[in-house]
Design an enzyme around this catalytic site. Sequence first.
Site, mmCIF file in Angstrom:
data_model
loop_
_atom_site.group_PDB
_atom_site.id
_atom_site.type_symbol
_atom_site.label_atom_id
_atom_site.label_comp_id
_atom_site.label_asym_id
_atom_site.label_seq_id
_atom_site.Cartn_x
_atom_site.Cartn_y
_atom_site.Cartn_z
ATOM 1 N N GLY A 12 0.818 -1.211 0.000
ATOM 2 C CA GLY A 12 0.000 0.000 0.000
ATOM 3 C C GLY A 12 0.849 1.258 0.000
ATOM 4 C CG ASP A 13 0.244 4.059 2.129
ATOM 5 O OD1 ASP A 13 -0.900 4.386 1.760
ATOM 6 O OD2 ASP A 13 0.518 3.727 3.301
ATOM 7 N N GLY A 15 1.596 4.951 -4.299
ATOM 8 C CA GLY A 15 1.363 6.105 -5.180
ATOM 9 C C GLY A 15 0.314 5.766 -6.233
ATOM 10 C CE LYS A 16 -3.135 1.695 -3.656
ATOM 11 N NZ LYS A 16 -2.042 1.762 -2.676
ATOM 12 N N GLY A 40 -5.969 5.689 1.630
ATOM 13 C CA GLY A 40 -5.729 7.130 1.586
ATOM 14 C C GLY A 40 -4.896 7.401 0.356
ATOM 15 C CG HIS A 41 -5.790 6.172 -2.988
ATOM 16 N ND1 HIS A 41 -6.491 5.433 -3.893
ATOM 17 C CD2 HIS A 41 -5.285 5.285 -2.099
ATOM 18 C CE1 HIS A 41 -6.425 4.143 -3.565
ATOM 19 N NE2 HIS A 41 -5.709 4.040 -2.463
ATOM 20 C CB THR A 42 -1.640 11.768 -1.577
ATOM 21 O OG1 THR A 42 -1.771 11.136 -0.313
ATOM 22 C CG2 THR A 42 -1.361 13.246 -1.407
ATOM 23 C CB THR A 128 -7.053 2.072 8.954
ATOM 24 O OG1 THR A 128 -8.174 1.302 8.508
ATOM 25 C CG2 THR A 128 -5.866 1.819 8.031
ATOM 26 C CD GLN A 223 -6.884 -1.312 1.279
ATOM 27 O OE1 GLN A 223 -7.712 -1.898 0.595
ATOM 28 N NE2 GLN A 223 -7.146 -0.111 1.769
ATOM 29 C CB THR A 300 -3.787 6.041 10.802
ATOM 30 O OG1 THR A 300 -2.596 5.604 10.130
ATOM 31 C CG2 THR A 300 -4.936 5.108 10.452
ATOM 32 N N PRO A 303 3.561 6.713 11.525
ATOM 33 C CG PRO A 303 5.262 6.415 13.102
ATOM 34 C CD PRO A 303 3.800 6.735 12.970
ATOM 35 C CG ASP A 332 11.010 12.604 -6.018
ATOM 36 O OD1 ASP A 332 10.438 11.527 -6.239
ATOM 37 O OD2 ASP A 332 10.488 13.520 -5.350
HETATM 38 P P1 GDP Z 1 -1.547 5.419 -2.493
HETATM 39 O O1 GDP Z 1 -2.277 4.998 -1.266
HETATM 40 O O2 GDP Z 1 -0.906 4.278 -3.208
HETATM 41 O O3 GDP Z 1 -2.370 6.263 -3.410
HETATM 42 O O4 GDP Z 1 -0.347 6.327 -1.995
HETATM 43 P P2 GDP Z 1 -0.414 7.478 -0.866
HETATM 44 O O5 GDP Z 1 -1.060 8.671 -1.444
HETATM 45 O O6 GDP Z 1 -0.920 6.953 0.412
HETATM 46 O O7 GDP Z 1 1.119 7.706 -0.609
HETATM 47 C C1 GDP Z 1 1.990 8.049 -1.645
HETATM 48 C C2 GDP Z 1 2.666 9.368 -1.306
HETATM 49 O O8 GDP Z 1 3.757 9.550 -2.182
HETATM 50 C C3 GDP Z 1 1.770 10.572 -1.507
HETATM 51 O O9 GDP Z 1 2.121 11.548 -0.561
HETATM 52 C C4 GDP Z 1 2.133 11.058 -2.916
HETATM 53 O O10 GDP Z 1 1.919 12.439 -3.122
HETATM 54 C C5 GDP Z 1 3.595 10.738 -2.935
HETATM 55 N N1 GDP Z 1 4.163 10.434 -4.252
HETATM 56 C C6 GDP Z 1 3.677 9.623 -5.222
HETATM 57 N N2 GDP Z 1 4.558 9.532 -6.237
HETATM 58 C C7 GDP Z 1 5.621 10.293 -5.884
HETATM 59 C C8 GDP Z 1 6.883 10.583 -6.508
HETATM 60 O O11 GDP Z 1 7.209 10.092 -7.587
HETATM 61 N N3 GDP Z 1 7.727 11.426 -5.812
HETATM 62 C C9 GDP Z 1 7.391 11.962 -4.606
HETATM 63 N N4 GDP Z 1 8.270 12.762 -4.000
HETATM 64 N N5 GDP Z 1 6.231 11.695 -4.005
HETATM 65 C C10 GDP Z 1 5.368 10.862 -4.629
HETATM 66 P P1 IMO Z 2 -3.842 2.570 0.463
HETATM 67 O O1 IMO Z 2 -4.976 2.319 -0.481
HETATM 68 C C1 IMO Z 2 -1.261 1.033 3.605
HETATM 69 C C2 IMO Z 2 -3.054 -1.785 6.415
HETATM 70 C C3 IMO Z 2 -3.196 -1.337 7.847
HETATM 71 C C4 IMO Z 2 -3.035 -2.667 8.555
HETATM 72 C C5 IMO Z 2 -3.751 -3.644 7.625
HETATM 73 C C6 IMO Z 2 -5.186 -3.941 8.020
HETATM 74 O O2 IMO Z 2 -3.731 3.996 0.900
HETATM 75 O O3 IMO Z 2 -2.573 2.026 -0.078
HETATM 76 P P2 IMO Z 2 -7.442 -2.562 7.826
HETATM 77 O O4 IMO Z 2 -7.837 -1.244 8.415
HETATM 78 O O5 IMO Z 2 -7.505 -2.605 6.339
HETATM 79 O O6 IMO Z 2 -8.148 -3.722 8.459
HETATM 80 O O7 IMO Z 2 -5.903 -2.749 8.249
HETATM 81 O O8 IMO Z 2 -3.733 -3.036 6.337
HETATM 82 N N1 IMO Z 2 -3.669 -0.898 5.425
HETATM 83 C C7 IMO Z 2 -2.967 -0.082 4.612
HETATM 84 N N2 IMO Z 2 -1.651 0.167 4.555
HETATM 85 N N3 IMO Z 2 -2.083 1.621 2.719
HETATM 86 C C8 IMO Z 2 -3.412 1.344 2.745
HETATM 87 O O9 IMO Z 2 -4.262 1.773 1.802
HETATM 88 C C9 IMO Z 2 -3.909 0.493 3.760
HETATM 89 N N4 IMO Z 2 -5.142 0.048 4.086
HETATM 90 C C10 IMO Z 2 -4.989 -0.818 5.098
HETATM 91 O O10 IMO Z 2 -2.214 -0.420 8.208
HETATM 92 O O11 IMO Z 2 -1.679 -3.034 8.588
HETATM 93 MG MG MG Z 3 -2.310 5.441 0.781
#
Ligand code: GDP
Ligand code: IMO
Ligand code: MG
Length: 428
Positions: A12-13, A15-16, A40-42, A128, A223, A300, A303, A332
């Site tokens: 997860g996270d 950069g989807k 949480g998608h940014t 979460t 995720q 959430t 860290p 970067d």
């Molecule tokens: P997602 O859940 O997969 O959509 O990812 P999140 O939004 O939770 O976390 C990805 C973080 O990385 C966000 O703060 C984005 O703005 C940031 N991000 C995505 N791609 C890049 C990149 O190529 N460079 C930098 N510096 N930040 C990025």
């Molecule tokens: P995105 O879409 C990162 C993690 C939680 C925990 C486990 C189970 O932003 O990538 P849950 O609340 O789903 O029962 O928690 O999954 N988790 C994520 N970790 N990015 C997410 O979503 C997540 N959604 C759930 O931290 O370890």
């Molecule tokens: Mg996320």
Amino acid sequence: MSSLVVIGAQWGDEGKGRYVDYLAGMADVVVRYQGGNNAGHTIVLGGKKYDLHLVPSGIFSGDKKCVIGNGVVIDPKYLIDEIKGIEKAGFSADKLYISDRAHVVMPYHIMLDKLSEAKLGDKKIGTTAKGIGPCYTDKAARIGIRFCDLLDKDVFAEKLKAVLADKNEILVKIYGAEPLNYDKILSEYLGYASELRKYVADTTVLIYNEYKEGKKVLFEGAQGALLDIDFGTYPYVTSSHPVSGGVAIGSGISPNMLDNIVGVVKAYCSRVGAGPFVSEIKDDIGNAIREKGHEYGVTTGRPRRIGWLDAVALRYSSRINGFTSLGVTRMDTLEGFDKIKMCVGYELDGKIIDYLPANIKTMEKVTPLYKEFDGWKNTRSAKTYDDLHPNARKYIEELEKQVGVKVSLVGVGPERTECVIKSEPWVK
Ligand code: GDP
Ligand code: IMO
Ligand code: MG
């Protein structure tokens, strides 16, 4: 008539959201198919940051239809707030559709999520706390409440009565908590129903018709593959199917309608919550990457744990998802370090293995084998792939070799435009 799926290849996270936002420019429909507001998608547009949890990341791309599919679990209060936030920011949510089959996250789901985690103590999953697991539990137990139920006052009243009686027994007798009030929930949720009614539809028909009419459908995973309930590091997983197999189930289309599957790969790894993490960096470099990349959860604020890129886990992820290309992010963030490592093998009891053990205790015994790379710089100014520092290109090309899949997109910054194209992601 084509589709593209965006899937988190790691935990997860990755950069989807930023890639769905970018690819939505080429699409007609954008569909979320699983998860809930645990996601949480940014998206960063002109220096402004937008966080989405339930609404598909196509919402900032003009007239795209944005669908929350049947596989998503929806907290209606959260969704209403999110829609209001989007409209306040000057965007329209008029083309949002909610599946009539999507399940509703109820107050007892959120309470049970928190209480069961507290009870687990140091064995907790680190969820979460959004009620996601308990909502999917009820779906499988066939006592869940769907949007079509919520919209029918009598059906909702009856279903709520039955399920709340059971949940209150659990809350009181097992957890020693206060029971929830039936009338309060009933009127609160009927209020949400009247606000959301206009968005609810049979989205399976909508997606099918759009695809058959020659439109482009973009699917947005939440995720990541390694948090999948079957293929992730169970039990430290989420309760849905982020993998490509989950798209058909979570949106009501046939698996043969999946044309392009992009695995989003962060240039290093991160993980929130507990569970094995073979390539975790436990020294100062991990802290330095976390601070440089502001690696704190969008949902959430926790860290994120940081690790080196894990090519073994990515080979596994690619096999179960069938990636047609990879979208790399955060090249970067990883610049400026003298040496960069990539985990290219696992060692278990003195033997090299190339799989992820299902047994969590075995997985915890695995040690990483690393390949080392020289660092790179000036990433953010790159406009084309060839503008990237030679060491950055070397790293990306090794990733392609290790996983056996070509890279399409390379993120050089968080803005929509800060990505270079190595090969086209949407080919079919
Ligand atoms: P997602 O859940 O997969 O959509 O990812 P999140 O939004 O939770 O976390 C990805 C973080 O990385 C966000 O703060 C984005 O703005 C940031 N991000 C995505 N791609 C890049 C990149 O190529 N460079 C930098 N510096 N930040 C990025
Ligand atoms: P995105 O879409 C990162 C993690 C939680 C925990 C486990 C189970 O932003 O990538 P849950 O609340 O789903 O029962 O928690 O999954 N988790 C994520 N970790 N990015 C997410 O979503 C997540 N959604 C759930 O931290 O370890
Ligand atoms: Mg996320």
